[in-house]
Design an enzyme around this catalytic site. Sequence first.
Site, PDB file in Angstrom:
ATOM      1  N   ARG A  63     -18.887  -0.536  -9.012  1.00 33.54           N
ATOM      2  CA  ARG A  63     -20.067   0.048  -9.663  1.00 33.54           C
ATOM      3  C   ARG A  63     -20.118  -0.292 -11.140  1.00 33.54           C
ATOM      4  NH1 ARG A  63     -18.638   6.048  -7.944  1.00 33.54           N
ATOM      5  NH2 ARG A  63     -16.860   5.308  -9.144  1.00 33.54           N
ATOM      6  N   LYS A 171      -3.806   1.532   1.818  1.00 35.42           N
ATOM      7  CA  LYS A 171      -3.317   2.872   2.114  1.00 35.42           C
ATOM      8  C   LYS A 171      -3.868   3.843   1.080  1.00 35.42           C
ATOM      9  CE  LYS A 171       0.093   4.595   0.294  1.00 35.42           C
ATOM     10  NZ  LYS A 171       0.775   4.975  -0.948  1.00 35.42           N
ATOM     11  N   LYS A 205       7.554  -7.169   1.139  1.00 37.37           N
ATOM     12  CA  LYS A 205       8.742  -7.396   0.297  1.00 37.37           C
ATOM     13  C   LYS A 205       9.724  -8.272   1.073  1.00 37.37           C
ATOM     14  CE  LYS A 205       8.384  -2.927  -2.088  1.00 37.37           C
ATOM     15  NZ  LYS A 205       8.242  -3.142  -3.515  1.00 37.37           N
ATOM     16  N   GLU A 239      12.180   6.809  -7.087  1.00 39.50           N
ATOM     17  CA  GLU A 239      11.440   6.261  -8.233  1.00 39.50           C
ATOM     18  C   GLU A 239      11.797   7.073  -9.463  1.00 39.50           C
ATOM     19  OE1 GLU A 239       7.271   4.756  -7.378  1.00 39.50           O
ATOM     20  OE2 GLU A 239       7.413   6.497  -6.082  1.00 39.50           O
ATOM     21  N   ASP A 258       2.142  10.026   0.775  1.00 35.44           N
ATOM     22  CA  ASP A 258       2.106   8.847  -0.095  1.00 35.44           C
ATOM     23  C   ASP A 258       3.185   7.822   0.264  1.00 35.44           C
ATOM     24  OD1 ASP A 258       1.145   7.419  -2.426  1.00 35.44           O
ATOM     25  OD2 ASP A 258       2.954   8.058  -3.488  1.00 35.44           O
ATOM     26  N   HIS A 263       5.677   3.742   4.012  1.00 33.59           N
ATOM     27  CA  HIS A 263       6.829   2.920   3.617  1.00 33.59           C
ATOM     28  C   HIS A 263       8.132   3.348   4.312  1.00 33.59           C
ATOM     29  CE1 HIS A 263       3.858   1.711   0.853  1.00 33.59           C
ATOM     30  NE2 HIS A 263       4.129   2.526  -0.141  1.00 33.59           N
ATOM     31  N   LYS A 363       9.830  11.270  -6.774  1.00 36.08           N
ATOM     32  CA  LYS A 363       9.457  10.767  -8.096  1.00 36.08           C
ATOM     33  C   LYS A 363      10.343  11.457  -9.118  1.00 36.08           C
ATOM     34  CE  LYS A 363       4.978   9.035  -7.139  1.00 36.08           C
ATOM     35  NZ  LYS A 363       5.020   7.576  -7.138  1.00 36.08           N
ATOM     36  N   LYS A 368      15.230   3.851 -10.214  1.00 32.77           N
ATOM     37  CA  LYS A 368      14.505   3.283  -9.074  1.00 32.77           C
ATOM     38  C   LYS A 368      15.541   2.685  -8.125  1.00 32.77           C
ATOM     39  CE  LYS A 368      10.646   0.131  -8.052  1.00 32.77           C
ATOM     40  NZ  LYS A 368       9.649   1.046  -7.499  1.00 32.77           N
TER      41      LYS A 368
END
Length: 537
Positions: A63, A171, A205, A239, A258, A263, A363, A368
Amino acid sequence: MSEGIVLEEILDIQEQFQVSPPALMVIFGASGDLANRKLLPALYKLAQQRLLPPNFVILGYARSPLDDAEFRSRARSSMVTNSEVEFQSGAWDAFAPRLYYISGGYDEFEGFERLREKISSLEEQLSVGGNRLYYLSTPPSVYEPIISYLGAAGLVEHESGGEWTRVVIEKPFGSDLASAHKLNDHVLSVFDEDQVYRIDHYLGKETVQNVLVFRFANGIFEPIWNRNYVDNVQITVAESIGVEGRGGYYEKSGALRDMVQNHLLQLVALTAMEPPIAFEAKAVRDQKVNLLQAIRPLQPDEVPDYVVRAQYSAGTAATRPVPAYLEEEGVAPDSTTETYVAWRVEIDNWRWQGVPFYLRTGKALPRKATEISVTFRRAPHLLFDSTDGLDGVPFMGPHPAMSRESLSRNVLTMRIQPDEGITLKTLAKRPGPSVNLTPVNLEFTYGHSFGDPPDAYQRLLLDVVLGDSTLFTRRDEVEIAWQRITQVLEGWHMQESLAANGSGPYRLPNYPAGTWGPSESGDLLAREGQHWIVDRE
Ligand code: NDP
Ligand code: BG6
C-alpha cells in the site's frame, strides 16, 4: 572480474545448484521488514551468483506509495547496512533494474486489476514468459483477501504448456487447528496443492538439512538411533534477543505458536522420522507426517505436567540490557503471553517408545543457540571405578544423582546455529598412572570444512522457482502440527479458567532476561534425573 564474487566461485555454485528459469515474482508486503531484510538480499545474492537469469523480474506490491526508483533505493539502503550481504555496487547496478513496484491495497479488486496489467506489460517488455511466483510477505490477516483477488483477477493459471504459477505463504500459517484448516481450504479453492509452498525458513538452513544427511548417508548412526540406545533427545532453540519492537505481533502469538508449531516440531520430525525411500517431496513429507502423528496427544489436564511456559522480566542477555516483556510496546500490562516454552514430548512408535524428547525455546536467554542433543544410554557395565567426577573433580551440579550417570553417557550434538557443526562427546583416559576418565569431543565444524553456510531464504527461493517442494510443508503436515499445539493451548486455557474460578488470575512463571528460563523448566527434566545440556556449556 574486479569486484565481488570471482568466476570460479560462480561456476562452483552453478555446479551445485540449478539455474532458475525466467519468471516474474510478485512480493506482497514489499515495503516490509521481511522483504527488505531477507527476500531482496537473497534474490540479490542469487542474481550475483548467476542463479537467476536476466529475465527474472521482481515486482513489489504494497500500500505504501512508492515508485520504482524509491523501491530500489530502499532496497539498496537496507542491503548496504545488512551485515549478511556483501554489498557490491557493480552487482547492485546489474540487479536494481530488475526491481519494479506497484502500489495497491490487499483487499480491493481495482489494485489487482492494475497488478494484472503491470504483470502483462513487464512480461512482454522483458521477455519473461509466463512463469509467475506470488510471495505473501504481509501479516497473515490479509492472506485470504490476497488469495481471493489473485483468483478473481485471473492471475492464477494452472500448469499449462510447461509454464507455472506458484504461491509462497509465510508463517504463521493459522493460529490454531481450526484457522489453519480454514486457510488451507481457502488457499486450495484457488490454487492446487502442488502450487502452494508453505515456508518454514528453518528447513532452508544447511545444518537442518544436514540432519537428514547425517542420519541417512552414514551407515553407523541409524542402527543405534532408537529406544535401545538413545536415552533422551533435547532440542533447544534459544534466542538472546527479546521481542524487539514486534510486541504487537508477538502478543497474539507467543513462543508456542511463533516457534514450536513450526521450527521446533520440524526439528523433531527430521530427528525422529523413519528413513524416506528417496530425498524427494512426497517421500520426505510422508515420513514427517507419520512422525508428527506419533507425538502423543495431551489431554488439557495433562498439559501442566508436560509443558512449562514463562515470560521474561528485565535483565541483561548477551551483554545487552533487555526490558521486561511487559514493558515492550504493544504488550498488555497484564499479558500472559509466553516468551518461553519447554515441552516433554513423547513419541508413540516402535522406534521411540519411552524416549523423552525435551524441547524448549525462549527469547532473552543468555545466548543464541539452536542445538539438537542426542544422549545415548551409558555403557552397560562401568569397569572404571575412578570416574567420580570430571577430571577427578567431584561433580558439583544441583542434582548429584546425575553425576556419574551423565558423565558416562555419550552425547551427540548437532549445532544448527551458530558455530554450526556436530560434536560427539566420548570418554577418554586422561594420561597418567591411574585410570582417570575425562570427556573429550570428536568435532566437525561446518565453517572449517565448508565456510559460512548460505542464507536459508536463498535456498528456499531457488527451490520454489525450480518446483522442488521437499523443504516446504504440506497441508496435512501443517494441520497435524497445529493439532498438537492446539491441545497445549486448550490445556493452558483450562489452567487459566481454573485459576480465575479459584485463587484469582493465572500467574505465569517468570525468568530474568539473560537466564536459561524458569526453574520449572529445569524441574521438568530433574524429576527424571536429567538436566538441560546447553546450560552447562
Ligand atoms: P511487516 O509488519 O513488516 O508487514 C509487511 C508489510 O505489510 C508492511 O510493510 C505493510 O505494507 C503491510 N502491512 C503491515 N501491517 C498491515 C496490516 N495490518 N494490514 C495490511 N497490511 C499490513 O511484516 P514482516 O515483513 O515482518 O513479515 C511479513 C510476513 O512474514 C509475516 O507473516 C511474518 O509473520 C512473516 N515472517 C517474518 C519474519 C521477519 O523476520 N520479519 C520471519 C519469519 C516470518 P504497506 O503498508 O505498504 O501495505
Ligand atoms: C521467526 C520468529 O520465525 O524465527 C522469530 O517469528 C524468531 O520470533 C526467528 O526470532 C528466529 O529465526 P532464526 O533463523 O534467527 O533462528
